[in-house]
Write a protein that holds these residues in place. Sequence first.
Motif, PDB file in Angstrom:
ATOM      1  N   GLU B  34       0.818  -1.222   0.000  1.00 60.58           N
ATOM      2  CA  GLU B  34       0.000   0.000   0.000  1.00 60.58           C
ATOM      3  C   GLU B  34       0.850   1.270   0.000  1.00 60.58           C
ATOM      4  N   VAL B  35       2.073   1.131   0.503  1.00 56.83           N
ATOM      5  CA  VAL B  35       3.011   2.257   0.416  1.00 56.83           C
ATOM      6  C   VAL B  35       4.295   1.761  -0.246  1.00 56.83           C
ATOM      7  N   PRO B  36       5.072   2.638  -0.877  1.00 56.66           N
ATOM      8  CA  PRO B  36       6.348   2.194  -1.458  1.00 56.66           C
ATOM      9  C   PRO B  36       7.203   1.519  -0.388  1.00 56.66           C
ATOM     10  N   ALA B  37       7.817   0.416  -0.759  1.00 53.08           N
ATOM     11  CA  ALA B  37       8.594  -0.370   0.198  1.00 53.08           C
ATOM     12  C   ALA B  37      10.077  -0.315  -0.163  1.00 53.08           C
ATOM     13  N   ARG B  38      10.923  -0.525   0.850  1.00 47.88           N
ATOM     14  CA  ARG B  38      12.340  -0.747   0.535  1.00 47.88           C
ATOM     15  C   ARG B  38      12.427  -2.100  -0.169  1.00 47.88           C
ATOM     16  N   ALA B  39      13.334  -2.199  -1.111  1.00 49.94           N
ATOM     17  CA  ALA B  39      13.387  -3.427  -1.907  1.00 49.94           C
ATOM     18  C   ALA B  39      14.824  -3.838  -2.184  1.00 49.94           C
ATOM     19  N   ALA B  40      15.040  -5.134  -2.261  1.00 48.57           N
ATOM     20  CA  ALA B  40      16.332  -5.672  -2.681  1.00 48.57           C
ATOM     21  C   ALA B  40      16.061  -6.895  -3.543  1.00 48.57           C
ATOM     22  N   GLY B  41      17.028  -7.239  -4.371  1.00 46.64           N
ATOM     23  CA  GLY B  41      16.822  -8.386  -5.262  1.00 46.64           C
ATOM     24  C   GLY B  41      18.115  -9.111  -5.549  1.00 46.64           C
ATOM     25  N   VAL B  42      17.984 -10.398  -5.865  1.00 46.69           N
ATOM     26  CA  VAL B  42      19.122 -11.205  -6.317  1.00 46.69           C
ATOM     27  C   VAL B  42      18.660 -11.897  -7.593  1.00 46.69           C
ATOM     28  N   PHE B  43      19.548 -11.910  -8.610  1.00 41.57           N
ATOM     29  CA  PHE B  43      19.117 -12.381  -9.921  1.00 41.57           C
ATOM     30  C   PHE B  43      20.055 -13.443 -10.491  1.00 41.57           C
ATOM     31  N   THR B  44      19.574 -14.138 -11.488  1.00 42.12           N
ATOM     32  CA  THR B  44      20.396 -15.115 -12.189  1.00 42.12           C
ATOM     33  C   THR B  44      21.706 -14.488 -12.654  1.00 42.12           C
ATOM     34  N   THR B 191       7.535  -8.180   3.923  1.00 40.16           N
ATOM     35  CA  THR B 191       7.509  -7.969   5.367  1.00 40.16           C
ATOM     36  C   THR B 191       7.035  -6.562   5.674  1.00 40.16           C
ATOM     37  N   ASP B 192       6.378  -6.432   6.836  1.00 44.40           N
ATOM     38  CA  ASP B 192       5.963  -5.100   7.276  1.00 44.40           C
ATOM     39  C   ASP B 192       7.033  -4.458   8.152  1.00 44.40           C
ATOM     40  N   ALA B 193       8.179  -5.118   8.280  1.00 42.53           N
ATOM     41  CA  ALA B 193       9.251  -4.545   9.093  1.00 42.53           C
ATOM     42  C   ALA B 193       9.816  -3.302   8.429  1.00 42.53           C
ATOM     43  N   ASP B 194      10.307  -2.391   9.255  1.00 46.21           N
ATOM     44  CA  ASP B 194      11.016  -1.227   8.746  1.00 46.21           C
ATOM     45  C   ASP B 194      12.506  -1.591   8.742  1.00 46.21           C
ATOM     46  N   ILE B 229      12.784  -8.962  -2.225  1.00 49.93           N
ATOM     47  CA  ILE B 229      12.212  -8.728  -0.899  1.00 49.93           C
ATOM     48  C   ILE B 229      11.705  -7.283  -0.825  1.00 49.93           C
ATOM     49  N   LEU B 230      10.510  -7.133  -0.297  1.00 52.53           N
ATOM     50  CA  LEU B 230       9.893  -5.820  -0.104  1.00 52.53           C
ATOM     51  C   LEU B 230       9.608  -5.640   1.378  1.00 52.53           C
ATOM     52  N   ALA B 231      10.054  -4.526   1.934  1.00 48.76           N
ATOM     53  CA  ALA B 231       9.826  -4.240   3.355  1.00 48.76           C
ATOM     54  C   ALA B 231       9.149  -2.886   3.448  1.00 48.76           C
ATOM     55  N   ASN B 232       7.872  -2.876   3.860  1.00 45.97           N
ATOM     56  CA  ASN B 232       7.122  -1.616   3.754  1.00 45.97           C
ATOM     57  C   ASN B 232       7.028  -0.806   5.042  1.00 45.97           C
ATOM     58  N   GLY B 233       7.585  -1.335   6.130  1.00 50.54           N
ATOM     59  CA  GLY B 233       7.672  -0.534   7.351  1.00 50.54           C
ATOM     60  C   GLY B 233       6.385  -0.352   8.126  1.00 50.54           C
ATOM     61  N   SER B 234       5.274  -0.986   7.719  1.00 54.79           N
ATOM     62  CA  SER B 234       3.990  -0.779   8.410  1.00 54.79           C
ATOM     63  C   SER B 234       4.018  -1.194   9.869  1.00 54.79           C
ATOM     64  N   ALA B 235       4.938  -2.077  10.246  1.00 57.29           N
ATOM     65  CA  ALA B 235       4.950  -2.553  11.629  1.00 57.29           C
ATOM     66  C   ALA B 235       5.337  -1.443  12.600  1.00 57.29           C
TER      67      ALA B 235
END
Lengths: 397, 397
Positions: B34-44, B191-194, B229-235
């Motif tokens: 619902e809100v922009p989240a922090r994001a990280a990724g790992v790819f082939t 995750t809703d973690a910040d 991984i998306l972490a939106n901080g809602s918690a």
Amino acid sequence: MNCDEYAVPGFLANGISAGIKEQGRKDLALIFSEVPARAAGVFTTNCFKAAPVLVDMERISAGAAQAIVTNSGNANAATGERGYRDALAMSRAASKELKISDDLVLVASTGVIGHPLPLEVIERGMEPLVEGLRRDGIPDAEAAMMTTDRFPKMSCRKGMIGSREVTLCGIAKGAGMIQPNMATMLAYLMTDADVDGEALRAVFQEGIAQSFNAITVDGCMSTNDTALILANGSAGNRQIRRRSREYAPFREMLFAVLDDLCRGMVRDGEGATKLIELVVDGARNRGEARRVAYAVANSNLVKTAFYGGDPNWGRIISAAGSIGIPLPTQSVRLFFEEVCLFEAGQGTAFPTDRVAAIMAQETIRVRLELGMGTGSFRIYASDLSFEYVKINAHYHT
Amino acid sequence: MNCDEYAVPGFLANGISAGIKEQGRKDLALIFSEVPARAAGVFTTNCFKAAPVLVDMERISAGAAQAIVTNSGNANAATGERGYRDALAMSRAASKELKISDDLVLVASTGVIGHPLPLEVIERGMEPLVEGLRRDGIPDAEAAMMTTDRFPKMSCRKGMIGSREVTLCGIAKGAGMIQPNMATMLAYLMTDADVDGEALRAVFQEGIAQSFNAITVDGCMSTNDTALILANGSAGNRQIRRRSREYAPFREMLFAVLDDLCRGMVRDGEGATKLIELVVDGARNRGEARRVAYAVANSNLVKTAFYGGDPNWGRIISAAGSIGIPLPTQSVRLFFEEVCLFEAGQGTAFPTDRVAAIMAQETIRVRLELGMGTGSFRIYASDLSFEYVKINAHYHT
């Protein structure tokens, strides 16, 4: 020129059922040169070398041998100190019966790993084995080396070395654990040519690198792989030396026989239904071409696609791109026979009828051009079938 | 602590049948924060990266995302320039419908290689996909990502970060081309973690190295592998940073969820009937332990033996010894669960009843001690069955 029969002047052979394998299948083989022969060998690089490999590596360093005794049904591998003593005892049983020096006997074993060699059975078999030695016994020796092999792998050529006709005959067994450096594979080459020791080692090593070390059935390497060549000089040719003009024609004969044996071995790979002749070229060097070739040839996804008759070029380029060698993806091209299936980063609109016909062939030539340099490597590979799984899920220790 | 449902505060999800796959199977998935989240990724690391991977690699570098749109049935791989434009168009269709910035959308595709994406079908599906977004839509999103998967791979945990309860939920799809760096594998963690951006990247990379990059089904690497991984901080927790005391409990939660997904993925490996948990220790370093682990885990002879229920220790030590790392053969020991099958260069007289019982387990723990140093690596592997061949011989391009 191919020969009508598998026989080499000055060599006798035999293969019998000694009782190692069940139901009277042949399991004990002997190759014998009437005079001591020059010898060279190439062996598995596996750390866990089977006992007979350790024995042969020592003996071959002297450059001479007169007999090769082989059993199937038991690999005498991972058998510890006892295994080494058993390999020596197997050699002694042969040298005693043949009345030759024990140092001139080479030994090999193939079959299950980790069980003690049935030494008494082998010793009891030695008398009839030697008694039955004969000029046309090579096919019986081949039969006694086979394990899961479905058909024998033999090749015989004649050729002129100077003014003398020379014969070269090779026999080999596969059929699983086929991968370079080397396979569960035994290969014996016999020739009546007179070859200098250094020349024999050089030409044999070069030949093995381009033949048995460039095939794969399942990417596994055995503890027992052994390739031996015996040259007894009966042909009376001018001796073949490294820089003499006789070297090239002998090399050509040897390479032709090795190629026959290799193709046979892959075609008889466990469960194999197709032979894939994959050439990777345009690599930065031969080593990288080899790595790409093995990545493609050992990919289970690629192998099952060939089994299923599916021209799945996506799996091939994906396998090629997966091993950390940076490929210029826009320059890579993939061919099945003369048909280009992939270029400029995408699949082509290839003629489906023609490709379906190619996929139905028993031997399929695949060429992967990397577009980076001049490094090239050719590999023979088999496909992966239900039968492979069946054989290997039920071949018990 | 496990959760009763697969839902994360601040996240909505949905999965529908848009018509890419046949017969009404779900094939279009959306994860939305619902809100922009922090994001990280790992790819082939495959050279032939699929178009959506290229798009995501660019976008993730900004460290933020709000939506992940995924289709199954078509990998949009090896599709050239057009594939890249299609991936961007797929993203735009989602961002337009969601009314968010296009830069915040990540895209993924899985399925056949080399066919153009059916873009119109995807665009038509976007409206119902977004309309149906809901808190409990994660299982539907998972269902829409599946290809040859037999069951969904989902894991959800709650835990305390300081005084706040935090939820972490992961979903993943396999099931072929599973090998490190990485698999034909999509995995999304929500995750809703910040979490601070640097901490998120670090913990995610470490987690992937120990989970998705330490499994193998068939030794093949895909062109499309993506873990996000998306972490939106809602918690509303105190922000988790690299060196803060909140880092360790979050890391533990993440690793537990990744381990659940990995085990599920290997257990659901194409045709898999068993999960082999192989630990190689006593190597000179972690890299060599890893190479030995992969040599064993990717050996078709080892994999078929597990499928056949055969405790074929010979194939395991032979595979370990075959890759050019010099092993002290007398010190190497091999265990299945607590039972030692190989030591001092030979097989042991192991209790056959106990080992037969171990071979019948669904998960088998195998430990190979090399006796050289302290390097260790753990890998999850599947066996190789008839079913694997069947699936892959008949999954057509």
